[in-house]
Design an enzyme around this catalytic site. Structure first.
Site, PDB file in Angstrom:
ATOM      1  N   ILE A 153      80.840  24.771 -48.607  1.00  0.00           N
ATOM      2  CA  ILE A 153      81.465  25.597 -49.651  1.00  0.00           C
ATOM      3  C   ILE A 153      82.685  24.808 -49.517  1.00  0.00           C
ATOM      4  CG2 ILE A 153      81.508  27.132 -50.350  1.00  0.00           C
ATOM      5  CD1 ILE A 153      79.145  28.649 -49.072  1.00  0.00           C
ATOM      6  N   ASP A 172      90.893  24.235 -40.347  1.00  0.00           N
ATOM      7  CA  ASP A 172      89.096  24.851 -39.931  1.00  0.00           C
ATOM      8  C   ASP A 172      89.279  24.962 -38.339  1.00  0.00           C
ATOM      9  OD1 ASP A 172      86.525  24.736 -39.082  1.00  0.00           O
ATOM     10  OD2 ASP A 172      85.824  24.161 -40.809  1.00  0.00           O
ATOM     11  N   THR A 233      84.403  35.443 -49.843  1.00  0.00           N
ATOM     12  CA  THR A 233      83.270  35.228 -49.897  1.00  0.00           C
ATOM     13  C   THR A 233      82.266  35.586 -48.896  1.00  0.00           C
ATOM     14  OG1 THR A 233      83.515  33.076 -50.483  1.00  0.00           O
ATOM     15  CG2 THR A 233      83.992  34.284 -52.943  1.00  0.00           C
ATOM     16  N   ARG A 235      82.254  37.401 -45.441  1.00  0.00           N
ATOM     17  CA  ARG A 235      81.976  37.845 -44.992  1.00  0.00           C
ATOM     18  C   ARG A 235      82.885  39.251 -44.721  1.00  0.00           C
ATOM     19  NH1 ARG A 235      77.494  36.158 -46.277  1.00  0.00           N
ATOM     20  NH2 ARG A 235      75.648  35.622 -45.347  1.00  0.00           N
ATOM     21  N   ASP A 259      84.196  39.752 -52.388  1.00  0.00           N
ATOM     22  CA  ASP A 259      82.606  40.049 -53.278  1.00  0.00           C
ATOM     23  C   ASP A 259      82.013  40.559 -51.339  1.00  0.00           C
ATOM     24  OD1 ASP A 259      80.580  38.902 -54.421  1.00  0.00           O
ATOM     25  OD2 ASP A 259      80.005  37.067 -53.317  1.00  0.00           O
ATOM     26  N   GLU A 264      77.577  47.334 -47.277  1.00  0.00           N
ATOM     27  CA  GLU A 264      76.843  47.056 -48.334  1.00  0.00           C
ATOM     28  C   GLU A 264      75.626  47.756 -48.757  1.00  0.00           C
ATOM     29  OE1 GLU A 264      77.162  42.454 -48.244  1.00  0.00           O
ATOM     30  OE2 GLU A 264      78.801  42.677 -48.133  1.00  0.00           O
ATOM     31  N   HIS A 283      78.701  40.939 -53.490  1.00  0.00           N
ATOM     32  CA  HIS A 283      78.457  40.216 -53.130  1.00  0.00           C
ATOM     33  C   HIS A 283      76.704  39.128 -53.758  1.00  0.00           C
ATOM     34  CE1 HIS A 283      76.880  38.935 -48.217  1.00  0.00           C
ATOM     35  NE2 HIS A 283      76.594  37.664 -48.887  1.00  0.00           N
ATOM     36  N   ILE A 284      77.539  38.675 -55.139  1.00  0.00           N
ATOM     37  CA  ILE A 284      76.694  37.862 -55.239  1.00  0.00           C
ATOM     38  C   ILE A 284      77.575  36.625 -56.256  1.00  0.00           C
ATOM     39  CG2 ILE A 284      75.400  39.296 -57.583  1.00  0.00           C
ATOM     40  CD1 ILE A 284      78.750  38.184 -58.618  1.00  0.00           C
ATOM     41  N   GLY A 286      77.340  34.030 -54.103  1.00  0.00           N
ATOM     42  CA  GLY A 286      76.528  33.117 -53.737  1.00  0.00           C
ATOM     43  C   GLY A 286      75.174  33.379 -54.691  1.00  0.00           C
TER      44      GLY A 286
END
Length: 308
Positions: A153, A172, A233, A235, A259, A264, A283-284, A286
């Site tokens: 991603i 990373d 986006t 967690r 998001d 939730e 949470h949309i 993805g």
């Protein structure tokens, strides 16, 4: 013939593919009935979930004959993967299938937040003309996008950002210095502190683990460039939402798109109400018509393969 239980929404054509080969219980509301879900799980050879179904504890104990858990998405924090594997169950995420949907959400949110001019419809329709107030927004081209977590991603997001003329830097923790992927993508690898201090927009693409929990707390948000924007986006629990609200109100943070949340559905919060330049979505990032199709068929294929 095996029995497949699907506890959350799935593309119905992919469900039909599973039904052609096995007995299927498809009930998108099953996740909300814990007792019934446990009862159905007891006779399931495969379980297909999204992010709300918690495959742990009593539900995991009820999966006495399950061989595979299909995850309609990529995050696995709702599944006790080691415990599943200890019981002989294979856990299969839909790796890569929703990368484009998330990346587009990140880029669209970043553009909205940097420009800061797209919440004026009601004012203009009411006869106001906030041209001076909204005329200082920033163009996307030339801005620095910092990507934390450079998997599929993050890499997709980088490609879209570069197409808009953004400079892209990335960090990373799982990649060694000089990893080939940075040269291959034309992205500069930097340390976390350098990224936070130097980016005009920061986007998070990391799993929820001990080292990322609370990663963006008030202190780290304070280290961001003044006026920078933040997009999460990945967690909940990674970003301190209350700290985001405080930084937005103080003018320290230029904008935020959130998001994912610690709980939730997200409970009502007065601290976030009427915050400037804040986008909240359920949470949309993805989930799109196309990504739902890709995710659903990928998991259907892999579940069938595992059962056969």
């Amino acid at each position: 013939m095996a029995r497949i239980v699907i506890s959350e929404f799935m593309d119905e054509r992919a469900v039909a593919q599973l039904e052609a080969a096995h007995e299927v219980l498809y009930d998108p509301k099953l996740v909300g009935d814990a007792a019934r879900l446990r009862a159905e799980a007891a006779t399931a050879d495969a379980l297909v979930v999204r992010n709300l179904t918690q495959v742990r504890g009593e539900l995991l104990a009820a999966l006495t004959r399950c061989k595979v858990v299909g995850r309609l998405g990529v995050g696995l924090d709702n599944i006790d993967v080691p415990a599943c594997e200890a019981k002989g169950m294979k856990v299969i995420p839909a790796t890569g299938a929703n990368a484009l949907s998330v990346a587009e959400y990140v880029i669209a949110s970043t553009m909205l937040l940097l420009r800061g001019a797209f919440a004026s419809s009601a004012a203009v329709a009411a006869g106001e003309w906030p041209r001076a107030a909204l005329g200082n927004g920033r163009e996307t081209a030339g801005q620095v996008l910092g990507i934390i977590g450079f998997g599929s991603i993050g890499q997709m997001t980088a490609r879209l950002a570069q197409g808009l003329g953004m400079q892209v830097i990335a960090y990373d923790a799982m990649l060694p210095p000089g990893a080939d992927v940075f040269a291959q993508t034309g992205v500069r690898q930097v340390g976390l502190d350098e990224l936070i201090a130097g980016a005009d927009a920061v986007t998070l693409h990391v799993p929820l683990v001990d080292t990322t929990r609370g990663l963006f707390n008030a202190a780290r948000i304070a280290q961001m460039k003044k006026g920078a924007v933040l997009v999460n986006t990945s967690r909940g629990h990674i970003v301190d939402i209350e700290a985001v609200g405080a930084a937005l109100r103080a003018g320290r943070l230029g904008g935020a798109a959130i998001d994912v949340f610690d709980v939730e559905p997200f409970p009502a919060s007065t601290s976030l109400r009427d915050c400037p330049n804040l986008l909240l979505t359920p949470h949309i990032s993805g989930v799109s018509a196309q990504s739902n199709e890709r995710v659903s068929f990928m998991i259907a294929d892999k579940v069938l393969e595992s059962l056969n």
